[in-house]
Design an enzyme around this catalytic site. Sequence first.
Site, PDB file in Angstrom:
ATOM      1  N   LEU A 258       0.841  -1.206   0.000  1.00 13.60           N
ATOM      2  CA  LEU A 258       0.000   0.000   0.000  1.00 13.60           C
ATOM      3  C   LEU A 258       0.870   1.248   0.000  1.00 13.60           C
ATOM      4  O   LEU A 258       0.875   2.037  -0.935  1.00 13.60           O
ATOM      5  CB  LEU A 258      -0.930  -0.002   1.216  1.00 13.60           C
ATOM      6  CG  LEU A 258      -1.655   1.319   1.504  1.00 13.60           C
ATOM      7  CD1 LEU A 258      -2.651   1.644   0.396  1.00 13.60           C
ATOM      8  CD2 LEU A 258      -2.328   1.299   2.866  1.00 13.60           C
ATOM      9  N   ASP A 259       1.598   1.419   1.079  1.00 14.46           N
ATOM     10  CA  ASP A 259       2.496   2.566   1.260  1.00 14.46           C
ATOM     11  C   ASP A 259       3.753   2.031   1.931  1.00 14.46           C
ATOM     12  O   ASP A 259       3.794   1.931   3.161  1.00 14.46           O
ATOM     13  CB  ASP A 259       1.803   3.621   2.120  1.00 14.46           C
ATOM     14  CG  ASP A 259       2.700   4.820   2.425  1.00 14.46           C
ATOM     15  OD1 ASP A 259       3.838   4.866   1.924  1.00 14.46           O
ATOM     16  OD2 ASP A 259       2.260   5.699   3.191  1.00 14.46           O
ATOM     17  N   PRO A 260       4.751   1.609   1.122  1.00 15.08           N
ATOM     18  CA  PRO A 260       4.907   1.856  -0.309  1.00 15.08           C
ATOM     19  C   PRO A 260       4.221   0.810  -1.175  1.00 15.08           C
ATOM     20  O   PRO A 260       4.103  -0.340  -0.795  1.00 15.08           O
ATOM     21  CB  PRO A 260       6.415   1.795  -0.487  1.00 15.08           C
ATOM     22  CG  PRO A 260       6.845   0.763   0.519  1.00 15.08           C
ATOM     23  CD  PRO A 260       5.946   0.959   1.701  1.00 15.08           C
ATOM     24  N   ASP A 263       0.663   3.697  -3.533  1.00 15.05           N
ATOM     25  CA  ASP A 263       0.989   5.124  -3.591  1.00 15.05           C
ATOM     26  C   ASP A 263       1.994   5.410  -4.700  1.00 15.05           C
ATOM     27  O   ASP A 263       1.845   6.360  -5.474  1.00 15.05           O
ATOM     28  CB  ASP A 263       1.514   5.611  -2.239  1.00 15.05           C
ATOM     29  CG  ASP A 263       2.786   4.905  -1.795  1.00 15.05           C
ATOM     30  OD1 ASP A 263       3.061   3.789  -2.273  1.00 15.05           O
ATOM     31  OD2 ASP A 263       3.509   5.469  -0.956  1.00 15.05           O
ATOM     32  N   ARG A 379       4.764  14.377   1.737  1.00 15.24           N
ATOM     33  CA  ARG A 379       4.077  13.125   2.063  1.00 15.24           C
ATOM     34  C   ARG A 379       3.752  13.118   3.552  1.00 15.24           C
ATOM     35  O   ARG A 379       4.585  13.501   4.367  1.00 15.24           O
ATOM     36  CB  ARG A 379       4.956  11.912   1.719  1.00 15.24           C
ATOM     37  CG  ARG A 379       4.994  11.575   0.242  1.00 15.24           C
ATOM     38  CD  ARG A 379       6.052  10.528  -0.059  1.00 15.24           C
ATOM     39  NE  ARG A 379       6.042   9.444   0.910  1.00 15.24           N
ATOM     40  CZ  ARG A 379       5.335   8.316   0.784  1.00 15.24           C
ATOM     41  NH1 ARG A 379       4.555   8.138  -0.264  1.00 15.24           N
ATOM     42  NH2 ARG A 379       5.407   7.374   1.690  1.00 15.24           N
TER      43      ARG A 379
END
Length: 603
Positions: A258-260, A263, A379
Amino acid sequence: MMSTETQLFSYCFLFLLIKQVSLSGHLFDKFLINEALDIIETDGGSFRLVRCDVGQSTDDMSYSELEVGADDTATLDKIIDSLTSLANAHDGDHSARDKTELSLKIGEVNECGTGDSMDKGGPKVLILGAGRVCRPAAEFLASRPNIYSNGANDNNTDQIHVIVASLYQKDSEETVDGIKNATATQLDVADIESLSDLVSQVEVVVSLLPASFHAVIASVCIELKKHLVTASYVDESMSKLDQAAQGAGVTILCEMGLDPGIDHMMSMKMIDEAHARKGKIKAFTSFCGGLPSPAAANNPLAYKFSWNPAGALRAGRNPAVYKFLGQIIHVDGNKLYDSAKGLRLPELPAFALEHLPNRSSLVYGDLYGISKEASTVYRATLRYEGFSDIMATLSKIGFFDAVNHPLLQEINRPTYRSFLDKLLNVDSISTTTTNVNTEVSGGHDDELISRLLILGHCKENETAVKTVKTIKFLGLHEETQIPKDCSSALDVICQRMEQRMAYDDNEQDMVLLHHEVEVEYPDGRPTEKHKATLLEFGKVENGRSNSAMALTVGIPAAVGALLLLQNKVQRKGVIRPLEPEIYIPALEILESSGIKMTERVET
């Protein structure tokens, strides 16, 4: 009676017939584990301890996993019957709503690893790990047909076979339970020989283990010329393997979660599309957070943990740096919570949010190729509004200090209340002044609020009131002794948060990812603001729950494995999903799986 400790730690298994026995309940405080081990010995068998989780209080259940063996079927059956009788005798009075004191589960031991799974048709993917994110990954891959795109096997409809390997057989079995084309096996990745044996028999490896394991796993994959996918950041140990992976013709696809992960892919899609229209990136901002759903945000912090809180609390003290309107902004780790700002998204007007800068945003300007053109690169981590004020106050009190505290080194354990008093520098809170206006009635509450304000831990009365509510919710004011395994203030608050800020079985989590890319054009076209939002909630399907975080981390990793199986990723070495050959098909597959980012353009 036999010595439990001697049996648990000194026995070497020599029997040929083995059963897996899982015991849960009041094993130690009721001495039921001793009775179970006595039964095994008396009936002529023996055991090997595979796993032991001991409850931290008299109300907590303990869990033990044993491999019970005997040299003939009759003896093993007798042992199992005796253990079953013991469990039935302590199954609790359900009419009186007594908790079950002992429950028993019998299973087969998979001694040969993957059994006959390697003989099955179709490509094979090895998933390392058995946490929450592994099941969505296994379900996704096992439901996909074999769709090699290299021309040789286009008509082969054999489905992908998934092998899930974990340190504990039980965890692997729970992960694959009910999934067709999936096999569970036990593996210690520190056993390089066993790891190599498994890796050699599959096409792609997906590691969902902690990042510290990845360099070893990647080295084995490179040696055996097998592709690898992880959801973790590329650290120095992984970067060093880039040339070796290229030389072996192997792709190590990292940061595929997801993050990373998502994104990255959505950022590059938006940026590349802007550049294709001859636009220049003026500003890039990205917000992401894993949160309780609104209905589950039912504590003073409006936050919950599905893992050990220590990592999240330490992350809350990381320094940050970002670029805003051309200026480089540095944020000291000790002031991170103080830097939080409110956020309202017009697309989601019901959410009252706040954001904190997330480590180095400048790195992403370089990764995305926009450092020279963008005047803002930012971010941030999302939380519900009010979270950071309370966390900043708890930090100033000293609850996030990781060093051993003298009071917690004494033989006589302090209570939570006396430890709180010590952190607030008073022998008795009642000695504080009471001239400060407060909103919470009750002597001790008022005194705590006053003390927080007097010490300068918070400036506003409202924040002090919310902090005291949090202290009470966590039980940090109770006259209960602090457990012996807590040696620092951080240990104390983590222990309380883990107990009191966990998700209930029927509660949903939520993932919110929001990008904004401001694009200007040299030919006079109006500046555009492109937005993309992902809002995902935990789901319950077929009686099983999957958290939003597990879905949005596990499925992208599985998509990465699928793209490698399809031979759609040509780049070799240690890479991220920043190229169109990865992010275009990956985002399409994610959308078809229900994970979709909604895009909008404003001028």
